[in-house]
Design an enzyme around this catalytic site. Structure first.
Site, PDB file in Angstrom:
ATOM      1  N   LYS A  80     -24.418 -38.248 -39.658  1.00  0.00           N
ATOM      2  CA  LYS A  80     -22.958 -38.325 -39.668  1.00  0.00           C
ATOM      3  C   LYS A  80     -22.412 -36.901 -39.723  1.00  0.00           C
ATOM      4  CE  LYS A  80     -19.156 -40.550 -42.238  1.00  0.00           C
ATOM      5  NZ  LYS A  80     -18.770 -41.370 -43.408  1.00  0.00           N
ATOM      6  N   SER A 155     -16.021 -45.581 -42.254  1.00  0.00           N
ATOM      7  CA  SER A 155     -15.941 -44.435 -41.387  1.00  0.00           C
ATOM      8  C   SER A 155     -17.272 -44.059 -40.739  1.00  0.00           C
ATOM      9  CB  SER A 155     -15.427 -43.229 -42.184  1.00  0.00           C
ATOM     10  OG  SER A 155     -16.352 -42.869 -43.189  1.00  0.00           O
ATOM     11  N   SER A 179     -17.595 -47.121 -46.612  1.00  0.00           N
ATOM     12  CA  SER A 179     -17.927 -46.560 -45.300  1.00  0.00           C
ATOM     13  C   SER A 179     -19.390 -46.592 -44.886  1.00  0.00           C
ATOM     14  CB  SER A 179     -17.446 -45.123 -45.214  1.00  0.00           C
ATOM     15  OG  SER A 179     -16.093 -45.108 -44.893  1.00  0.00           O
TER      16      SER A 179
HETATM   17  N1  GLN Z   1     -12.136 -47.416 -45.206  1.00  0.00           N
HETATM   18  C1  GLN Z   1     -11.916 -46.767 -46.453  1.00  0.00           C
HETATM   19  C2  GLN Z   1     -10.864 -45.701 -46.297  1.00  0.00           C
HETATM   20  O1  GLN Z   1     -10.314 -45.615 -45.257  1.00  0.00           O
HETATM   21  C3  GLN Z   1     -13.204 -46.182 -46.974  1.00  0.00           C
HETATM   22  C4  GLN Z   1     -13.593 -44.930 -46.324  1.00  0.00           C
HETATM   23  C5  GLN Z   1     -14.877 -44.365 -46.851  1.00  0.00           C
HETATM   24  O2  GLN Z   1     -15.605 -45.031 -47.575  1.00  0.00           O
HETATM   25  N2  GLN Z   1     -15.116 -43.110 -46.525  1.00  0.00           N
HETATM   26  O3  GLN Z   1     -10.568 -44.972 -47.172  1.00  0.00           O
END
Ligand code: GLN
Length: 487
Positions: A80, A155, A179
């Site tokens: 990532k 994400s 995420s």
């Molecule tokens: N979808 C969640 C957010 O937008 C979690 C994102 C994450 O875990 N980095 O904050």
């Protein structure tokens, strides 16, 4: 099985038996990327093929001489793009960092380098890890390999799509509110978020530092154990890194769940769930019952406030963390600024996406004088309650099960104009981040139209041993007939 879809542990055994070479593995994955990535949009940056093949050759040469190689040695893996990689562009999915080349290596990627892993390239993600669909990437959206009209989650959606479709043998994602687990669920792979403090955050670009945690995204639970054992453990560079002892995760595989208690959360509101998610979850619980586990209700009365709590704490920390992107020290710098204030404003305005700006504004507002107590402090109090309620729940059960997300993968654009709906897709994953406890998403099943749905399992703080045990048993006993990938 197709080489590029096999788990690392089985490929490793095969290469030791001379059934396949590391070079063949690397070639198969590179070919797969060449053939599909124009459509999928996984990689933001690729390492040179000659360099990848040279590392694979080096692993094969050691095997030929009878020397010991680690399971990860020479194995092609994409990361990532949130992990700083020395000398290799690291964007965190943002135009602000599009030309940023870190002068140092993150602890996570350094530990993988120490094991000899073979970096394929840097993988697409939502900008600064904010998002649930990859539509917030500052570069391009990633497509879901099970249905190209659907999002891969976020994400870490790029990492999940890569692992599911064979563009990387495994990946490391990060999980602030879901995420790792949500995209794992959307792609029929395994995603494990460790306990907060287990994996060093050094060199991992910060979103909400008290919640961010890195973890493996893999084809199966055994690979998740293998990857986690490679990256976790105390790191003096990270002040929140834990000095706790590390269990041997591999010893937990192949144990059964007879007599174990699996909790289901009485207070979890399943009313917004897609009916197919509920029937998949119910079928998954039956698997545990058949294996001799007992299903027990647990109470977590404050869990209904988890999403609201997270969307105060995470933006507050983000507004503070992202203050460093000011156009002065590194990253995008506006050329047309007339004075210093102009430089800050234009540099940020030109290069940050709308969701990132929204979060910075929300967080700055919630932290401002007069609102700090009303929002941030209150959110922290609810976080304490949620943490305490999990602690008492785990006095009665070994693990807690739930769906990973209320809905299966959705179509591009479907939730883009409705941030609340987008935020609600993390309703079941966020509580584990607030409590700091470990969680995993394992494949649960498919909808009638062929979309993946995961099962989430949670255990008490630092109980990754139990998590891996229960998840591995479930994976072996849950029968899934997967449709064909769309690509
Ligand atoms: N979808 C969640 C957010 O937008 C979690 C994102 C994450 O875990 N980095 O904050």
């Amino acid at each position: 099985m197709t080489i590029y879809l096999e788990p690392i542990h089985s490929l490793h055994k095969k290469r030791l038996n001379k059934e396949v070479s590391t070079k063949e593995i690397a070639q198969a994955v590179i070919k797969r990327i060449d053939e599909t990535d124009d459509t999928l949009g996984v990689y933001l940056q690729r390492n040179k093929t000659e360099e990848i093949l040279a590392l694979a050759d080096a692993a094969d040469a050691k095997i030929a001489k009878g020397e010991k190689v680690t399971e990860l040695e020479g194995m092609p893996i994409g990361m990532k793009d949130i992990f700083s990689t020395k000398g290799i562009t690291t964007t965190c999915g943002s135009q602000y960092l599009k030309d940023y080349v870190p002068p140092y290596e993150s602890t996570v990627s350094q530990r993988l380098l120490n094991q000899g892993y073979n970096l394929l390239g840097k993988i697409n993600m939502d900008e600064f890890a904010m998002g649930s669909s990859n539509e917030n990437s500052g570069f391009k959206p990633v497509k879901n390999p099970w249905n190209l009209d659907c999002v891969p989650g976020g994400s870490s959606g790029g990492s999940a799509a890569a692992v599911a479709a064979g563009l990387s043998l495994a990946s490391i994602g990060t999980d602030t509110g879901g995420s790792i687990r949500q995209p794992a669920s959307f792609n029929n792979i395994v995603g494990l978020k460790p306990s907060y403090g287990r994996v060093s955050r050094w060199g991992m670009i910060a979103f909400a530092s008290s919640l961010d945690q890195a973890g493996p995204m893999t084809r199966d639970v055994e690979d998740a154990a293998l990857m986690l054992e490679a990256i976790w453990g105390y790191d003096p560079h990270d002040a929140t890194s834990l000095k706790s002892t590390l269990p041997n995760l591999r010893e937990e595989l192949n144990k059964d769940v007879k007599g174990m208690k699996i909790g289901v959360i009485k207070d979890l509101d399943l009313s917004s769930c897609d009916p197919e998610v509920i029937s998949c979850f119910e079928a998954n619980l039956e698997v545990f019952k058949k294996g001799g586990a007992e299903i027990v209700e647990v109470e977590l009365p404050n869990i209904k406030h988890a999403v609201a709590t997270y969307y105060v704490i995470a933006p507050c920390e983000c507004s503070s963390n992202l203050g460093r992107y000011d156009g002065v020290r590194y990253g995008h710098r506006a050329e047309d600024a007339k004075n210093l204030t102009d430089l800050y404003e234009l540099s940020r305005d030109q290069s940050l996406g709308p969701e990132v700006k929204l979060r910075i504004l929300l967080g700055t507002f919630a932290l401002s004088a007069g609102y700090y107590d009303a929002y941030y402090l209150k959110a922290q109090k609810i976080q304490d309650l949620i943490r305490a309620q999990f602690q008492s729940a785990f006095k009665n059960v070994d693990a807690i099960a739930s769906p990973v997300t209320p809905v299966p993968p959705f179509k591009f654009g479907e939730k883009l104009n409705d941030p609340i709906q987008m935020y609600l897709s993390d309703a079941f994953t966020i509580p584990a981040n607030l409590a700091g406890i470990p969680g995993i998403s394992v494949p649960g099943g498919f909808t009638k139209s062929g979309l993946p749905m995961g099962l989430q399992l949670l255990t008490g703080m630092l109980r990754e041993d139990k998590l891996v045990r229960v998840a591995h048993w479930f994976e072996k006993n849950n029968e899934i007939s997967a449709p064909k990938l769309a690509i």
